[in-house]
Motif scaffolding. Sequence first.
Motif: not given
Ligand code: AMP
Length: 422
Positions: A103, A118, A141, A143, A153, A155, A185-188, A192, A214, A273, A282-283
């Motif tokens: 990541k 973010a 967040v 990670k 991940v 939050i 990282e910053k929460f957005l 999605e 999910k 997002m 986001i990923e």
């Molecule tokens: P990821 O494994 O990176 O997909 O993260 C899993 C879930 O965490 C994502 O599907 C989002 O719902 C949430 N998430 C990840 N990064 C952020 C972010 N910067 N801001 C808000 N939600 C996030």
Amino acid sequence: MTVLVVGGGGREHAVIKKLKESPRVGRIFAAPGNGGISRDAECVPIKAGDVPALVAFAKEAGVDFAVIAPEDPLVHGAVDAFSAAGIRAFGPTADAAILEGSKIFAKNFMKRHGIPTAPFSEFDDLGKALRYLESAEYPVVVKADGLAAGKGVIIAADRAEAEAAVRSMMEDGAFGESGKRLEIEKFLTGPEVSVLAFCDGEHVFPMASSMDHKRAYDGDRGPNTGGMGTVAPNPFYTDEVARQAKERIFIPTVRGMREEGRPFRGCLYFGLMITDDGPYVIEYNCRFGDPETQVVLPLLDSDLLDVMEKTVDGTLTADDVRIRDGHACCVIMAHEGYPGKYEGGFEIVIPREIENDVYVAGGTVSDGKLISGGGRVLGVSATAPTLEEAVGLAYRRVGMISFPGSFYRRDIGKRALSAYNG
Ligand code: AMP
Ligand code: GLY
């Protein structure tokens, strides 16, 4: 052509069913596959992570083309190993799979190329991470850098939660080596959208957008899961958002990877997002999503083998990736208790008339009977001209399958339907 599909879940079952539509596909092997997949492919008992054994089998069995579906073998160089053995393989090389494998690599890559994501800080030192949290704005967040089977991940609503997350990763090694480095990282906020795209190193052609569900329970409540259902396309992915995503994200990603000497060939999964400033990444995943594939492939109006070969060869054009009109829905049936403790081992009867619409995620065959296994057992899908019809049909099919203690969400597609209906 003899094809080997590496992996053994619902996603792989969907890939295999789609490949079977191709007149050029002859034998299909799955490694390891599962009980449901064994009705569509010849399963060989080799783990998806055992790359040397996979390559040895492929050589011996005369495999012409391999599809590597899960992230683990991709990140560990399965495609490189198949290529070195002279077998064409679909998926990114390890150099390119790093977009999912690290990541921190992905975040720095996006920063280098001005791709919206973010803001973040990276850490490999516990003290520094804890000091950063003293003055951070919450929520944040956290990670883990490396692969963590979708669990890396967290939050964190406040400093205490963030400290606990950081300590669990860096001090307790909750994710092994994967969490020794992490980024915060910053929460957005915003809806999605998942976009899976074929990339041939130079060009990028997205399939239908999709929406995952999910959380385990209706109303998006309860613990996170591997995904309880999907619909495609995603109503939040408007033509305008799609235009922005292509210009700001898809093209710069593929160009950036090529410029950095890591051309991405395979299916690139953009987890987006949709913020007030447009789409943010986001990923990245370096592979087909699960259960997104179960709605996206039924809407693909192309010969999948043809698309995959051209992806590997770097000769893909827009005409090759044709998307059908209409909508798709997939409802996951799990064991009661999933994602926590559950009991498995029940016989599942899938009526013949819906066999083609059922993707088995886990299970074995015993005395010719399909026996349930894994937390998520199977996905039931449907396509139709409208989302309402697709959802209705998927649930009618769910009603035709039963096993003791089966459990599924009753509201897959509800959020998407209300978005369409304003
Ligand atoms: P990821 O494994 O990176 O997909 O993260 C899993 C879930 O965490 C994502 O599907 C989002 O719902 C949430 N998430 C990840 N990064 C952020 C972010 N910067 N801001 C808000 N939600 C996030
Ligand atoms: N559905 C999310 C994933 O495949 O990672």
